[in-house]
Design an enzyme around this catalytic site. Structure first.
Site: not given
Length: 339
Positions: A119, A258, A288
């Site tokens: 990520c 993020h 996500n």
């Protein structure tokens, strides 16, 4: 942490590609031992996008890249550097970057794949692209972050599967004249197995070695460790970057963070004393999306007209490893985008 004292570079455009399939909490709960209300209460996520049976991460990467290039007002032949990131490509080899280049007609030999930054990929990719653009004659870098993250967890794992969705984001980073562009950055890492995904070598070795215990082929995640690391590392990294840039958090116009989950984002914003209106949330409807995550937030800023010339924009992300980083840009021009 370093200020950027080399040739100025800045974000020029942002492209986003999403699968058509919307997966609600209720749909997940048809096979998971949980409830839609519990998922939303714990994560703030209401729905996410899943790749269809015939869709690929490569398809998303190409669509996002096309949109970023078009929005930047350049052609494929103008791309001097191509960096593609994914923790979930269909193939370890051949290179996803080379495949994207072939499908878009990009001819540069300067192609790099980042596969293990998870990520945090976008920060490392943009930093690497910024360095590569220092070579004489280089003008434009295309950074593409694409994930089929929904395909990584165990389908029956209610503690991991509920978080992830699929998406691709892309941005053109260009050398620019005059002041502005990238002002400062921060990068960091600390080893931890709290988020893990075995590779083909490990899986094949376990499968083909008599008496060896099998290896979990799915993404695993210790949520408590992730929360602790993210809520500690990201604010500190951003503070280091802003200090190096000589900027106060209150001066920043937008934070593209993020999107691990909505609760975590809101907690980080409160910890930093940042106005929540400056921190776009996409995790509520996308989940996500791994490497693409921070670029979905940047796209949201740009689409809402909140990434204008003169604005200060901060990107921040943390990923498995752990690896983390942040960057501060003074935009010399609007970030352009399209649906």
């Amino acid at each position: 942490m370093p200020t950027w004292d080399l040739a100025p570079v800045s974000l020029r455009s942002c492209g986003l590609a999403l699968p058509d399939r919307v997966v609600t909490n209720a749909e997940l709960c048809e096979t998971l031992d949980t409830t839609p209300e519990w998922i939303e209460e714990k994560t703030g996520i209401r729905e996410r996008r899943f790749l269809g049976a015939d869709e690929t991460v490569t398809d998303l990467a190409v669509r996002a890249a096309e949109r970023a290039v078009r929005s930047a007002g350049i052609e494929a032949r103008d791309v001097d550097v191509l960096i593609v990131t994914s923790s979930s490509p269909e193939w370890i080899v051949p290179s996803l970057g080379v495949i994207v280049a072939e499908r878009l007609g990009i001819t540069t030999p300067r192609i790099l794949d980042l596969a293990q930054h998870a990520c945090a990929s976008v920060v490392y990719a943009l930093h690497t692209a910024s360095c590569m653009l220092q070579e004489p004659g280089m003008r434009n870098a295309l950074v593409v972050c694409a994930e089929g993250a929904s395909r990584l967890p165990d389908p029956d794992d209610r503690t991991v599967r509920i978080f992830f969705g699929d998406a691709a984001g892309a941005t053109v980073l260009s050398r620019t004249e005059g002041p502005g562009g990238l002002l400062a950055y921060d990068l960091g890492n600390a080893y931890s197995p709290a988020v893990a995904l075995a590779g083909p070598s490990m899986l094949n070795h376990a499968r083909n070695t008599p008496g060896r215990a099998p290896v979990n082929p799915h993404l695993t995640m210790d949520g408590r460790v992730v929360w602790q690391e993210a809520t500690t590392r990201v604010p500190k990294s951003v503070a280091e970057t802003l200090s190096a840039a000589g900027v106060e958090a209150s001066e920043v116009d937008g934070f593209a963070f993020h999107q691990a989950n909505v609760r975590l984002l809101r907690y980080i914003a409160r910890t930093m004393g940042v106005d929540a209106a400056k921190v776009p949330v996409t995790a509520d409807v996308l989940g996500n999306t791994g490497a693409a995550s921070a670029l979905t937030a940047l796209w949201r800023l740009a689409a809402d007209g909140k990434a204008k010339a003169g604005d200060l924009i901060v990107l921040g992300a943390i990923g498995a490893g752990f690896m983390w980083g942040s960057m501060c840009f003074r935009l010399p021009h609007d970030i352009s985008t399209e649906e």
